[in-house]
Structure formats: C-alpha cells, structure tokens
Motif scaffolding. Sequence first.
Motif, PDB file in Angstrom:
ATOM      1  N   TYR A 135      -1.534   2.802   1.620  1.00 51.24           N
ATOM      2  CA  TYR A 135      -2.160   1.864   2.539  1.00 51.24           C
ATOM      3  C   TYR A 135      -1.100   0.875   3.028  1.00 51.24           C
ATOM      4  CZ  TYR A 135      -6.716   3.470   0.770  1.00 51.24           C
ATOM      5  OH  TYR A 135      -7.814   4.219   0.437  1.00 51.24           O
ATOM      6  N   ALA A 136      -0.247   0.426   2.096  1.00 49.51           N
ATOM      7  CA  ALA A 136       0.797  -0.539   2.438  1.00 49.51           C
ATOM      8  C   ALA A 136       1.974  -0.356   1.492  1.00 49.51           C
ATOM      9  CB  ALA A 136       0.270  -1.962   2.341  1.00 49.51           C
ATOM     10  N   HIS A 189     -11.722  -4.791   7.062  1.00 47.03           N
ATOM     11  CA  HIS A 189     -10.654  -4.127   6.332  1.00 47.03           C
ATOM     12  C   HIS A 189     -10.081  -5.109   5.311  1.00 47.03           C
ATOM     13  CE1 HIS A 189      -9.865  -1.791  10.325  1.00 47.03           C
ATOM     14  NE2 HIS A 189     -10.857  -1.252   9.653  1.00 47.03           N
ATOM     15  N   VAL A 198       6.762  -5.748   4.881  1.00 45.42           N
ATOM     16  CA  VAL A 198       5.579  -4.940   4.604  1.00 45.42           C
ATOM     17  C   VAL A 198       5.367  -3.979   5.764  1.00 45.42           C
ATOM     18  CG1 VAL A 198       3.145  -4.920   3.977  1.00 45.42           C
ATOM     19  CG2 VAL A 198       4.520  -6.949   3.477  1.00 45.42           C
ATOM     20  N   GLU A 199       5.118  -2.722   5.439  1.00 41.64           N
ATOM     21  CA  GLU A 199       4.685  -1.755   6.441  1.00 41.64           C
ATOM     22  C   GLU A 199       3.261  -1.339   6.089  1.00 41.64           C
ATOM     23  OE1 GLU A 199       5.719   2.622   8.387  1.00 41.64           O
ATOM     24  OE2 GLU A 199       6.883   1.903   6.669  1.00 41.64           O
ATOM     25  N   TYR A 200       2.355  -1.532   7.034  1.00 47.05           N
ATOM     26  CA  TYR A 200       0.957  -1.166   6.824  1.00 47.05           C
ATOM     27  C   TYR A 200       0.722   0.227   7.405  1.00 47.05           C
ATOM     28  CZ  TYR A 200       0.489  -6.088   5.709  1.00 47.05           C
ATOM     29  OH  TYR A 200       0.644  -7.330   5.132  1.00 47.05           O
ATOM     30  N   LYS A 201       0.223   1.113   6.564  1.00 44.89           N
ATOM     31  CA  LYS A 201       0.061   2.511   6.957  1.00 44.89           C
ATOM     32  C   LYS A 201      -1.358   2.831   7.419  1.00 44.89           C
ATOM     33  CE  LYS A 201       4.146   4.286   5.549  1.00 44.89           C
ATOM     34  NZ  LYS A 201       5.043   5.132   6.369  1.00 44.89           N
ATOM     35  N   SER A 247      -5.813   1.331   6.778  1.00 43.08           N
ATOM     36  CA  SER A 247      -6.647   0.221   6.336  1.00 43.08           C
ATOM     37  C   SER A 247      -7.578   0.644   5.199  1.00 43.08           C
ATOM     38  CB  SER A 247      -7.483  -0.310   7.503  1.00 43.08           C
ATOM     39  OG  SER A 247      -6.655  -0.790   8.539  1.00 43.08           O
ATOM     40  N   TYR A 287      -2.772  -7.397   0.292  1.00 41.48           N
ATOM     41  CA  TYR A 287      -1.857  -6.383  -0.229  1.00 41.48           C
ATOM     42  C   TYR A 287      -0.628  -7.048  -0.855  1.00 41.48           C
ATOM     43  CZ  TYR A 287      -4.465  -3.021   2.695  1.00 41.48           C
ATOM     44  OH  TYR A 287      -5.446  -2.245   3.289  1.00 41.48           O
ATOM     45  N   ASN A 324      -4.458  -8.335   5.420  1.00 41.76           N
ATOM     46  CA  ASN A 324      -3.073  -7.922   5.185  1.00 41.76           C
ATOM     47  C   ASN A 324      -2.386  -8.698   4.072  1.00 41.76           C
ATOM     48  OD1 ASN A 324      -1.115 -10.050   6.493  1.00 41.76           O
ATOM     49  ND2 ASN A 324      -2.780  -9.840   7.951  1.00 41.76           N
ATOM     50  N   SER A 353       0.895  -4.201  11.919  1.00 42.64           N
ATOM     51  CA  SER A 353       1.682  -3.022  11.572  1.00 42.64           C
ATOM     52  C   SER A 353       2.781  -3.351  10.568  1.00 42.64           C
ATOM     53  CB  SER A 353       2.311  -2.419  12.836  1.00 42.64           C
ATOM     54  OG  SER A 353       3.200  -1.380  12.527  1.00 42.64           O
ATOM     55  N   SER A 354       3.389  -4.543  10.714  1.00 43.91           N
ATOM     56  CA  SER A 354       4.470  -4.894   9.782  1.00 43.91           C
ATOM     57  C   SER A 354       4.723  -6.392   9.753  1.00 43.91           C
ATOM     58  CB  SER A 354       5.769  -4.164  10.149  1.00 43.91           C
ATOM     59  OG  SER A 354       6.293  -4.654  11.381  1.00 43.91           O
TER      60      SER A 354
END
Length: 242
Positions: free
Chosen positions: A230-231, A167, A195-198, A200, A173, A170, A56-57
Amino acid sequence: MYEIKTRVRLSEVSADGCMTLPGIINTFQDASIFQSEDLGVGTKYLEEHKKAWILSSWQVEVRRYPKLGETVSTSTWASGFHGFFGDRNFIMQDKDGEVVAYANSIWVYMDLEAGRPTRPSEEEVTRYGMEEPYPMEYASRKVAMPQEGIKGIPVKVRKYHIDTNHHVNNCQYVQMAVELLEENGVETDFQSLRVEYKKSAVYGDILYPMYTTEGGAATAALCDRDGKPYAVIELKNKGEQK
C-alpha cells in the motif's frame, strides 16, 4: 502562497516535548486542505464533482522539530501541473523566519466515478495558481521495496485511520512505520522522509508490515496479504544527511 500560523499542540509532541514527524506532516496536510477550502475547491466541491486529489508521494526534510507551545508558520503552494499530476511544496518556519521543515508532494487527480486519473480543469488550475518550486534537492518519487525484511505484527485498519476519501489517511502509514521501528528498537531521530503510495487501504483491511535497516536509514513497507505494498516509507536520521 497560502499560510497558516499555529502553535505546537500537546497532541503533536512526543515524550521529549518536540513535534513529531507525523505532527509536521499533518500540519502540512491541514495547510493544503485549508487552501483548497478557501479557494472553493475543497472537500464539498470534490464530493459534488466526484473527484479527489490522491497523494502519490511525499518528500519531507526536517532541520529541527519545533517544541511544545512554539509558534510556527506553515506555507504551501502549487508548484506545477502536468497531465493528471499536481506538485505542491510546503515550508514550516519558526517565529524568526527560520525554515524548520520543508517538503515536496506529488498528487494524482482522480475521477472517482470513472475510477481513473483525469486532468484538473483549467478553472481549477487557475484557482490554485502556480509558483516556483522550493529550492531543495528533489529525490525520486519512487521508493524501493525492502528486500527480505523483518516482519511486524499485522495492523487492522480502524475507523480512526480513515479520511474524507474513505481511505487510510496518508500520514497514518507514516505513523505505523515509525511505531513499527520504535517497537523494534530502531532509533527514530529521523530528519528525512520519502513515501511512495501504491494503492489505498480501506476500513477493515489488514496491513502486513516489514522493514529493513542499514546504517542510519530504514525502509518500511505496509503490504496486503499477498505482499503487494500500500505504501513504502524511507526514513533517514541525522547521520545520513549531507
């Protein structure tokens, strides 16, 4: 706490002979994967149970970038479980025991069959155990989208971007964001990352990058065609550190 010892590889360094930020992140990822494998809750276990830990982050802080051939020890541990979230810390130390980088990460446990988050079982939590969080200044896991940013060249997701969850990995990105900034003349001597992953991205998707800069900081977003991210990646250089 789980520890691996490695040497900084040629494939992990940039032209200056020092480990890159993505190199550090990949080493952190490897340590967490190796721990899960050794505990019997790794990729095969997750595939059989139709589960996955989705990042998630990230919050990564770098004191210095290790040099080519340098021996480093990377340690990781679970620092908290709450609902379907899991927190994990990392530290990287040199041969003298000095911490060169440290990080916090937040993960979501997913039921792939149901397509929604779920709580890890008591047995899974027990296998990982739990230790005290690393003493660092914890930032929000939310990263604000850049507003009216400069647009970059769209990126098509290739097979080498994909991980075992099918996917985009991480760290890819982060690599894309750093390359975007470098290609546009932005100084990339970064010491701090969030990083915040929104959502995939998968093979064949097109990522539309954009970024803004202010002082020694930059924020990049990798979005879909409709501008939904996405991120979102925030990077700060030495001048922005306290």
